[in-house]
Design an enzyme around this catalytic site. Sequence first.
Site, PDB file in Angstrom:
ATOM      1  N   THR A 160      21.414  -6.123 -19.733  1.00  0.00           N
ATOM      2  CA  THR A 160      21.128  -4.741 -20.064  1.00  0.00           C
ATOM      3  C   THR A 160      19.891  -4.169 -19.154  1.00  0.00           C
ATOM      4  O   THR A 160      19.337  -5.072 -18.504  1.00  0.00           O
ATOM      5  CB  THR A 160      20.555  -4.695 -21.730  1.00  0.00           C
ATOM      6  OG1 THR A 160      19.564  -5.848 -21.632  1.00  0.00           O
ATOM      7  CG2 THR A 160      21.753  -5.208 -22.485  1.00  0.00           C
ATOM      8  N   ASN A 186      16.648  -2.638 -19.121  1.00  0.00           N
ATOM      9  CA  ASN A 186      15.665  -2.161 -20.001  1.00  0.00           C
ATOM     10  C   ASN A 186      14.751  -1.149 -19.395  1.00  0.00           C
ATOM     11  O   ASN A 186      14.269  -0.927 -18.058  1.00  0.00           O
ATOM     12  CB  ASN A 186      14.567  -3.473 -20.033  1.00  0.00           C
ATOM     13  CG  ASN A 186      15.170  -4.533 -20.906  1.00  0.00           C
ATOM     14  OD1 ASN A 186      15.029  -4.716 -22.189  1.00  0.00           O
ATOM     15  ND2 ASN A 186      16.393  -5.356 -20.222  1.00  0.00           N
ATOM     16  N   GLU A 196      17.271  -0.417 -24.307  1.00  0.00           N
ATOM     17  CA  GLU A 196      18.131  -1.099 -23.163  1.00  0.00           C
ATOM     18  C   GLU A 196      19.401  -0.761 -23.382  1.00  0.00           C
ATOM     19  O   GLU A 196      20.041  -0.737 -24.515  1.00  0.00           O
ATOM     20  CB  GLU A 196      17.930  -2.699 -23.355  1.00  0.00           C
ATOM     21  CG  GLU A 196      18.056  -3.053 -24.759  1.00  0.00           C
ATOM     22  CD  GLU A 196      17.626  -4.608 -24.933  1.00  0.00           C
ATOM     23  OE1 GLU A 196      18.027  -5.574 -23.980  1.00  0.00           O
ATOM     24  OE2 GLU A 196      17.035  -5.155 -25.622  1.00  0.00           O
TER      25      GLU A 196
END
Length: 317
Positions: free
Chosen positions: A208, A210, A263
């Site tokens: 992911t 962020n 995220e």
Amino acid sequence: MLRWTDPAATPDALRPCVATFGNFDGVHRGHRVVIGTLLAEAKARGLPAVAVTFDPHPIQVLHPERAPELISPGSLHEQLLEETGIDGLVVVPFTVDYAQQSPEEFILSTFVTGLGVKALIVGADTKGFGRGYTGDVDLIRELGQRHGFDVVVVPDQGNAARWSSSAARERLREGDVAGAAEILGRPHRVVGVVVHGFHRGRELGYPTANLERRSRGVVPADGVYAGWFTRLDLPPDHPDHRLPAAISVGTNPTFDGTERTVEAYCLDRTDLDLYGETVAVDFVEHLRPTLRFDSIEELLDAMAGDVVAAHAVLASA
């Protein structure tokens, strides 16, 4: 679009003009009706179209204890206004001293003397400007007759309470990003720089991106969303400029997290190096609430379901 901060320093090419004014937080559908009228009136008269707005938001200066979180602050706000097609944007620094102008002083100094306005476009609900919050549409009409500019009043469009910045903020607080998009006329956007997190997503097979905590834009309620991930540092024609994504907002309760984060997992992509990039996250639809899972296996099952659900939503978006 030209941008400046002092009406008295208006470029010669943009005066005289047709103008409007407001905070335009979120540049929602109601705002766009007013700006659309501005553009049409300016074209009919062969004059430039200019909008006047304020920074900071007046409530942040005059009543900071009840100032709203801005839907689209700073450069994001200005970008949305530029996309409407206006020729000029005056971003007036709003201070306590500036707020002491009478409504008449504000109209005359900003629009008559500063912009050389030939027509002023206002919404039917325009009120509460100038010292004592006493300025309204009737006063603007009176000043127009006395100082030689036309006043075009845009009627309320549909349900005015529904098409409002406060209504959009309420939808976002509830996690109803689809409802917010109906008000805004587009998916709600949050912009920020990608920073390092705990790298749990990569370890689980779902890396992911962020966003930094200082991201611009109201962050919706905790939950998982389908949306779009735009890499603003890449040109629009780059194949990876805009990617489908599953977006998580929350504190990662499965891992006993305490910091609220945004995220995004770009669907089916594990090859992206995004650190340090400026990106935009557009929220399309709420998929599920943030949950605490009893095991990593349960979390992985849920994440796989989120990917399937996000694909389904975005395929028709």
